[in-house]
Design a protein around this motif. Structure first.
Motif, mmCIF file in Angstrom:
data_model
loop_
_atom_site.group_PDB
_atom_site.id
_atom_site.type_symbol
_atom_site.label_atom_id
_atom_site.label_comp_id
_atom_site.label_asym_id
_atom_site.label_seq_id
_atom_site.Cartn_x
_atom_site.Cartn_y
_atom_site.Cartn_z
ATOM 1 N N HIS A 174 -3.207 8.231 -1.875
ATOM 2 C CA HIS A 174 -3.683 7.026 -1.197
ATOM 3 C C HIS A 174 -5.207 6.982 -1.190
ATOM 4 N N CYS A 175 -5.718 5.758 -1.112
ATOM 5 C CA CYS A 175 -7.170 5.515 -1.032
ATOM 6 C C CYS A 175 -7.914 6.277 -2.132
ATOM 7 N N GLY A 206 0.822 -1.208 0.000
ATOM 8 C CA GLY A 206 0.000 0.000 0.000
ATOM 9 C C GLY A 206 0.852 1.252 0.000
ATOM 10 N N THR A 207 0.286 2.333 -0.500
ATOM 11 C CA THR A 207 1.070 3.560 -0.665
ATOM 12 C C THR A 207 1.346 4.285 0.658
ATOM 13 N N LEU A 208 0.601 3.948 1.706
ATOM 14 C CA LEU A 208 0.811 4.582 3.010
ATOM 15 C C LEU A 208 0.705 3.514 4.102
ATOM 16 N N PHE A 209 1.460 2.427 3.891
ATOM 17 C CA PHE A 209 1.414 1.272 4.798
ATOM 18 C C PHE A 209 1.806 1.674 6.218
ATOM 19 N N THR A 266 -11.325 8.074 1.520
ATOM 20 C CA THR A 266 -11.598 8.080 0.081
ATOM 21 C C THR A 266 -11.181 9.411 -0.511
ATOM 22 N N HIS A 267 -10.224 9.379 -1.431
ATOM 23 C CA HIS A 267 -9.658 10.625 -1.940
ATOM 24 C C HIS A 267 -9.656 10.721 -3.460
ATOM 25 N N LYS A 268 -9.614 11.958 -3.915
ATOM 26 C CA LYS A 268 -9.344 12.252 -5.315
ATOM 27 C C LYS A 268 -7.841 12.475 -5.465
ATOM 28 N N VAL A 269 -7.358 12.386 -6.705
ATOM 29 C CA VAL A 269 -5.935 12.613 -6.948
ATOM 30 C C VAL A 269 -5.565 14.051 -6.594
#
Length: 262
Positions: A120-121, A20-23, A54-57
């Motif tokens: 992330h997410c 994951g990008t923010l493990f 939940t995010h947008k770029v």
């Protein structure tokens, strides 16, 4: 028997999987303990709530929202202060006037500085999904009990951080999803006991606990924090410690997943 809810905060791939990008180190073991709890004690759980970061770029806390003096995208884990923006070191590519106000407001709160996180997410991405083993445990619980789990999204508005699950750090005008979620708090208040677990202890869990203390103090004595089902973003545990100490003093219970009193 107490009417019990389990609130699982942001137990998603990007936080719980080493890819994951923010493990969050320790999250895999947290999830293993949590899935064991659901498997062994699930019949004693009346409801399971899961929150989904939940995010947008193009999010205010993502790199692409920002640039340096040469027009380059800002690197993850960069600290962006109001002073650094006013000096021209960092510049928001969008909503510049709003962002200045946002940073002023955030710094006045004194809770968090503005950090840029890795993307992330992201909406629709694998990273935004619940951890696979946790989802399997929850689905098995649903089929066994006939009780569906409840999912709550947070962070969807790209113009504010949303660490705590009940309210964004700085609510955005005319954006209801960033305001205090009274309905969510009221749902939890209907239970005799609310178990809380998830990631990361240092940020989203701790801020959620602080929001309960501030906005729903009547919920405090009902909350049991599962201390072995959450881990810190490395080097950030100091953010959570005073919040957890305050919560304990105010009557919140802290225990391990194998020692819950139902």
């Amino acid at each position: 028997m107490k009417k019990t809810a389990l609130l699982i905060i942001d137990a998603q791939y990007d936080f719980c999987n080493p890819q994951g990008t923010l493990f969050v180190p320790g999250a895999q073991e947290d999830i293993a303990r949590l899935t064991r709890l659901i498997a062994l004690e699930g019949d004693k759980l009346d409801s399971i709530f899961v929150t989904l970061d939940t995010h947008k770029v193009l999010d205010i806390a993502h790199p692409l929202f920002w640039q340096d003096q040469n027009g380059n995208t800002v690197a993850p884990f960069t600290l962006v202060t109001l002073a650094s923006v006013k000096s021209g070191k960092w510049t928001p590519r969008y909503h510049q006037e709003y962002v200045t106000w946002y940073l002023e407001t955030l710094e006045e709160q004194g809770e968090f500085q503005h950090f840029i996180w890795p993307e992330h997410c992201l909406i629709g991405s694998k990273g935004a999904a619940l951890d696979d083993s946790l989802l399997e445990a929850i689905l098995a619980w649903t089929h066994r009990t006939g009780r569906d789990y409840v999912a709550v999204q947070k962070g969807i508005n790209p113009l504010t951080e949303h660490f705590g699950v009940f309210k964004a750090q700085v609510p955005v005008a005319s954006a209801a999803e960033t305001e205090l979620d009274y309905a969510f708090l009221n749902n939890l208040n209907a239970f005799d006991q609310v178990l809380i677990a998830g990631e990361a202890r240092s940020h989203c869990v701790a801020t959620s606990i602080a929001q309960i203390i501030r906005y729903a103090p009547e919920l405090v004595p009902k909350v049991t924090v599962l201390s072995d089902c959450m881990s810190d973003v490395p080097n950030w545990g100091h953010l959570a410690d005073p919040i957890f100490e305050d919560a304990a003093q105010k009557g919140m219970t802290f225990t391990k997943s194998g020692s819950i009193s139902f």
